[in-house]
Design a protein around this motif. Sequence first.
Motif, PDB file in Angstrom:
ATOM      1  N   LYS A  41     -40.821  17.283   4.287  1.00  0.00           N
ATOM      2  CA  LYS A  41     -40.259  16.612   5.465  1.00  0.00           C
ATOM      3  C   LYS A  41     -41.302  15.828   6.256  1.00  0.00           C
ATOM      4  O   LYS A  41     -41.039  15.458   7.401  1.00  0.00           O
ATOM      5  CB  LYS A  41     -39.527  17.607   6.379  1.00  0.00           C
ATOM      6  CG  LYS A  41     -38.349  18.288   5.695  1.00  0.00           C
ATOM      7  CD  LYS A  41     -37.240  18.562   6.664  1.00  0.00           C
ATOM      8  CE  LYS A  41     -35.994  19.017   5.930  1.00  0.00           C
ATOM      9  NZ  LYS A  41     -34.916  19.388   6.835  1.00  0.00           N
ATOM     10  N   PHE A  42     -42.460  15.570   5.667  1.00  0.00           N
ATOM     11  CA  PHE A  42     -43.467  14.774   6.348  1.00  0.00           C
ATOM     12  C   PHE A  42     -43.100  13.293   6.247  1.00  0.00           C
ATOM     13  O   PHE A  42     -42.814  12.787   5.160  1.00  0.00           O
ATOM     14  CB  PHE A  42     -44.844  15.024   5.756  1.00  0.00           C
ATOM     15  CG  PHE A  42     -45.937  14.317   6.482  1.00  0.00           C
ATOM     16  CD1 PHE A  42     -46.638  13.286   5.892  1.00  0.00           C
ATOM     17  CD2 PHE A  42     -46.255  14.664   7.787  1.00  0.00           C
ATOM     18  CE1 PHE A  42     -47.633  12.619   6.577  1.00  0.00           C
ATOM     19  CE2 PHE A  42     -47.246  14.001   8.487  1.00  0.00           C
ATOM     20  CZ  PHE A  42     -47.945  12.974   7.874  1.00  0.00           C
ATOM     21  N   LEU A  43     -43.122  12.610   7.395  1.00  0.00           N
ATOM     22  CA  LEU A  43     -42.738  11.200   7.473  1.00  0.00           C
ATOM     23  C   LEU A  43     -43.970  10.326   7.570  1.00  0.00           C
ATOM     24  O   LEU A  43     -44.849  10.569   8.395  1.00  0.00           O
ATOM     25  CB  LEU A  43     -41.903  10.960   8.735  1.00  0.00           C
ATOM     26  CG  LEU A  43     -40.426  11.256   8.617  1.00  0.00           C
ATOM     27  CD1 LEU A  43     -39.876  11.713   9.951  1.00  0.00           C
ATOM     28  CD2 LEU A  43     -39.677  10.026   8.141  1.00  0.00           C
ATOM     29  N   LYS A  44     -43.979   9.263   6.762  1.00  0.00           N
ATOM     30  CA  LYS A  44     -45.115   8.355   6.815  1.00  0.00           C
ATOM     31  C   LYS A  44     -44.636   6.919   6.641  1.00  0.00           C
ATOM     32  O   LYS A  44     -43.769   6.643   5.821  1.00  0.00           O
ATOM     33  CB  LYS A  44     -46.121   8.687   5.719  1.00  0.00           C
ATOM     34  CG  LYS A  44     -47.395   7.898   5.841  1.00  0.00           C
ATOM     35  CD  LYS A  44     -48.446   8.336   4.875  1.00  0.00           C
ATOM     36  CE  LYS A  44     -49.688   7.458   5.072  1.00  0.00           C
ATOM     37  NZ  LYS A  44     -50.741   7.729   4.093  1.00  0.00           N
TER      38      LYS A  44
ATOM     39  N   TYR B  37     -38.535  12.976  18.234  1.00  0.00           N
ATOM     40  CA  TYR B  37     -37.341  12.676  17.457  1.00  0.00           C
ATOM     41  C   TYR B  37     -36.750  13.981  16.951  1.00  0.00           C
ATOM     42  O   TYR B  37     -37.462  14.936  16.663  1.00  0.00           O
ATOM     43  CB  TYR B  37     -37.658  11.778  16.255  1.00  0.00           C
ATOM     44  CG  TYR B  37     -37.818  10.310  16.566  1.00  0.00           C
ATOM     45  CD1 TYR B  37     -39.063   9.788  16.927  1.00  0.00           C
ATOM     46  CD2 TYR B  37     -36.732   9.435  16.484  1.00  0.00           C
ATOM     47  CE1 TYR B  37     -39.213   8.430  17.202  1.00  0.00           C
ATOM     48  CE2 TYR B  37     -36.874   8.075  16.753  1.00  0.00           C
ATOM     49  CZ  TYR B  37     -38.115   7.582  17.106  1.00  0.00           C
ATOM     50  OH  TYR B  37     -38.258   6.241  17.380  1.00  0.00           O
ATOM     51  N   GLN B  39     -34.139  15.658  14.001  1.00  0.00           N
ATOM     52  CA  GLN B  39     -33.490  15.425  12.722  1.00  0.00           C
ATOM     53  C   GLN B  39     -32.604  16.620  12.392  1.00  0.00           C
ATOM     54  O   GLN B  39     -33.069  17.631  11.884  1.00  0.00           O
ATOM     55  CB  GLN B  39     -34.511  15.197  11.603  1.00  0.00           C
ATOM     56  CG  GLN B  39     -33.871  14.789  10.277  1.00  0.00           C
ATOM     57  CD  GLN B  39     -34.889  14.505   9.181  1.00  0.00           C
ATOM     58  OE1 GLN B  39     -35.906  15.181   9.072  1.00  0.00           O
ATOM     59  NE2 GLN B  39     -34.622  13.483   8.373  1.00  0.00           N
ATOM     60  N   MET B  89     -34.707  19.803  13.037  1.00  0.00           N
ATOM     61  CA  MET B  89     -36.159  19.632  12.921  1.00  0.00           C
ATOM     62  C   MET B  89     -36.553  18.652  14.013  1.00  0.00           C
ATOM     63  O   MET B  89     -35.906  17.611  14.184  1.00  0.00           O
ATOM     64  CB  MET B  89     -36.501  19.063  11.542  1.00  0.00           C
ATOM     65  CG  MET B  89     -37.973  18.835  11.327  1.00  0.00           C
ATOM     66  SD  MET B  89     -38.869  20.358  11.013  1.00  0.00           S
ATOM     67  CE  MET B  89     -38.857  20.373   9.234  1.00  0.00           C
ATOM     68  N   PHE B  91     -39.586  16.260  15.552  1.00  0.00           N
ATOM     69  CA  PHE B  91     -40.840  15.592  15.222  1.00  0.00           C
ATOM     70  C   PHE B  91     -41.438  14.964  16.470  1.00  0.00           C
ATOM     71  O   PHE B  91     -40.764  14.235  17.207  1.00  0.00           O
ATOM     72  CB  PHE B  91     -40.601  14.486  14.192  1.00  0.00           C
ATOM     73  CG  PHE B  91     -40.221  14.979  12.826  1.00  0.00           C
ATOM     74  CD1 PHE B  91     -38.889  15.029  12.446  1.00  0.00           C
ATOM     75  CD2 PHE B  91     -41.190  15.401  11.928  1.00  0.00           C
ATOM     76  CE1 PHE B  91     -38.523  15.483  11.180  1.00  0.00           C
ATOM     77  CE2 PHE B  91     -40.842  15.854  10.662  1.00  0.00           C
ATOM     78  CZ  PHE B  91     -39.502  15.896  10.292  1.00  0.00           C
ATOM     79  N   PHE B 109     -46.322  10.551  12.674  1.00  0.00           N
ATOM     80  CA  PHE B 109     -45.540  11.751  12.930  1.00  0.00           C
ATOM     81  C   PHE B 109     -46.350  13.024  12.738  1.00  0.00           C
ATOM     82  O   PHE B 109     -47.270  13.093  11.904  1.00  0.00           O
ATOM     83  CB  PHE B 109     -44.342  11.813  11.973  1.00  0.00           C
ATOM     84  CG  PHE B 109     -43.244  10.843  12.304  1.00  0.00           C
ATOM     85  CD1 PHE B 109     -43.230   9.574  11.755  1.00  0.00           C
ATOM     86  CD2 PHE B 109     -42.226  11.200  13.178  1.00  0.00           C
ATOM     87  CE1 PHE B 109     -42.217   8.671  12.057  1.00  0.00           C
ATOM     88  CE2 PHE B 109     -41.202  10.316  13.484  1.00  0.00           C
ATOM     89  CZ  PHE B 109     -41.210   9.043  12.923  1.00  0.00           C
TER      90      PHE B 109
END
Lengths: 117, 119
Positions: A41-44, B37, B39, B89, B91, B109
């Motif tokens: 679930k890491f966003l980049k 944010y 999710q 979740m 962030f 993030f």
Amino acid sequence: DTAVSQTPKYLVTQMGNDKSIKCEQNLGHDTMYWYKQDSKKFLKIMFSYNNKELIINETVPNRFSPKSPDKAHLNLHINSLELGDSAVYFCASSQRIVVAGDTDTQYFGPGTRLTVL
Amino acid sequence: AQTVTQSQPEMSVQEAETVTLSCTYDTSESNYYLFWYKQPPSRQMILVIRQEAYKQQNATENRFSVNFQKAAKSFSLKISDSQLGDTAMYFCAFMNSFSIYNQGGKLIFGQGTELSVKP
């Protein structure tokens, strides 16, 4: 009247194939982005376009090629898909305020879950 | 390079209670923006709240508020009167203010905090 839309929402394909994900925004924004969310679930961020011009290009393999036909659309084409490309891909948009020291909020699409078999 | 750290991978709270999610970041910039944010299981990324670094006053949006400590580079999110729909979740994200000298507009993030609200 979805603000940022992506198609398809789910994409299952074989290794080695070429696929595209489409993104459209009806917010009148001039900047669009692609982000990748991995299995943890890491966003980049991957790319950013402002008025059809590429402004951010993170260290992404050449197999990924964004295309922006106009400022409301930013598509992502992926060649020779690999197992590691499996992820959720998010499109986002914002109104870039071209004044140093300012910025604006990014609004995200629903994401496209890509599964490479 | 800027980094964002969320040290709580998972948290839970009882419905109607208050919970605080932690976030720290590292930057040498003086002007920037911070975001939370959300999710939910639907996968949609939803903006909860945003804070401009030049503003001393902490941002508030209904039941959501932040504690922004610029010197400590800390940006925590407080959720009051937690509801089942807050399960998601969360962030924390950092963005440089735009200039020709940096890649402003790039959201960085944290790893996320999985929040469960229990009935």
